[in-house]
Enzyme design. Structure first.
Site, PDB file in Angstrom:
ATOM      1  NE  ARG A 236      -0.720  -6.307  -4.780  1.00  0.00           N
ATOM      2  CZ  ARG A 236      -0.218  -5.397  -4.949  1.00  0.00           C
ATOM      3  NH1 ARG A 236      -0.449  -4.182  -4.231  1.00  0.00           N
ATOM      4  NH2 ARG A 236       1.094  -5.349  -5.809  1.00  0.00           N
ATOM      5  CD  GLU A 265      -7.160  -2.857  -6.192  1.00  0.00           C
ATOM      6  OE1 GLU A 265      -6.237  -2.275  -7.127  1.00  0.00           O
ATOM      7  OE2 GLU A 265      -7.124  -2.617  -4.882  1.00  0.00           O
ATOM      8  CG  HIS A 283      -4.295   0.245  -5.849  1.00  0.00           C
ATOM      9  ND1 HIS A 283      -4.414  -1.024  -6.126  1.00  0.00           N
ATOM     10  CD2 HIS A 283      -2.830   0.436  -5.419  1.00  0.00           C
ATOM     11  CE1 HIS A 283      -3.160  -1.424  -5.776  1.00  0.00           C
ATOM     12  NE2 HIS A 283      -2.334  -0.625  -5.360  1.00  0.00           N
TER      13      HIS A 283
END
Length: 318
Positions: A236, A265, A283
């Site tokens: 993460r 993000e 991602h």
């Protein structure tokens, strides 16, 4: 028929399965839900299928004292955007989708290791820009991967999958840091302290998100890396103090980094965007149709079990 809110578009197969059982409202957008949308979700729907960025935090639950929704069936293994304790206090079950993401996420970690070590992104940009002048013995020399040492931070499902790929595929020695004792690593691997794991040739972070791991990787831990070390994060974004990582890279204290996740993000800091020794992916950890279908079907199975009065298979807050 119970009402279900799905907060992002999911693969068609998953939507069909959900619509076969529930009255589905799909929020066909890519951005996380707003503060108002979060509260409406709890107030107006029986079930909610949220995902990354949909921040169900204590203030949200506090503003909806008698929520109609009784389950948040998260799409994804990571759930640090949901406060599971606050959800439980509000009478709301929380589930996730473990297992389905393991191999795809480990594949991305290996991709980042190879791309950064061998300067693959930089090489493709050079070629596409029409600046490649032909092969040469000292052209774009990178870092050899085979036989090096890998340090894994977090040795759960994904950490072990990364380690297996690197050891059995690239003959790498594996050391790992994990908060609890790992009795059986399942492969040749040695549990060490944080400093020794961070001092490996390649460091891959695979811990869950949440308060316990927020900024686990910071200026202090990054200083444990050697100048030739390459850092990779597929966990993460907020596990890493992004400012500290940028400082470390700009100072040349490590050789490079490969990132699939970011602290804020979809915002990516401009300094990271300009560094050629940093590989940046949007991602993509679980971005395979089969994987996203498996995740979605697991979330739907959790919803159906809950609706039937059974314990969901992946209940996080019993």
């Amino acid at each position: 028929m119970q009402t279900l809110l799905i907060t992002r578009r999911l693969p068609d197969r998953v939507l069909q399965a959900a619509r076969a059982r529930f009255d589905v409202t799909m929020r066909d957008r890519t951005d996380p839900m707003s503060a108002q949308e979060l509260r409406i979700a709890l107030r107006d729907y029986d079930l909610v299928l949220p995902t990354l960025g949909d921040r169900f935090q204590p203030d949200v639950f506090g503003d909806v004292p008698n929520p109609r929704a009784k389950i948040l069936a998260n799409f994804g293994v990571g759930y640090n955007h949901i406060d599971v304790d606050a959800a439980k206090a509000a009478g709301i079950a929380v589930t996730n989708t473990p297992g389905a993401v393991t191999d795809a996420t480990a594949d991305i970690a290996l991709s980042l290791i190879l791309m950064t070590a061998r300067r693959l992104g930089e090489g493709e940009r050079l070629l596409r820009a029409g600046q490649w002048e032909g092969w040469g013995p000292v052209q774009m020399l990178g870092t050899h991967v085979t036989g090096k040492r890998l340090g894994v931070i977090g040795f759960g499902r994904i950490g072990k999958a990364i380690a297996k790929r690197c050891h059995f595929g690239f003959d790498m020695e594996v050391v790992f840091y994990n908060r609890s004792k790992v009795e059986d690593p399942g492969m040749p691997a040695r549990q060490v302290d944080m400093a020794e794991a961070m001092a490996a040739d390649f460091v891959a972070v695979a811990v869950p998100g949440g308060a316990a791991t927020h900024h686990l990787i910071n200026a202090t831990t990054l200083a444990m890396m050697k100048p030739s070390g390459i850092f990779v994060n597929i966990s993460r974004g907020d596990v890493v103090d992004e400012a500290a990582l940028i400082d470390t890279l700009q100072a040349g204290r490590i050789a490079g980094a490969g990132l699939d996740v970011y602290e804020f993000e979809p915002k990516v800091p401009a300094p990271l965007m300009t560094m050629e020794n940093v590989t940046l992916l949007p991602h993509l950890g679980t971005a395979c149709l089969e994987v996203r279908e498996s995740m979605g079907m697991m979330a739907v199975a959790n919803l159906i079990a809950f609706a039937d009065g059974r314990t969901p298979p992946n209940l996080l807050n019993p």
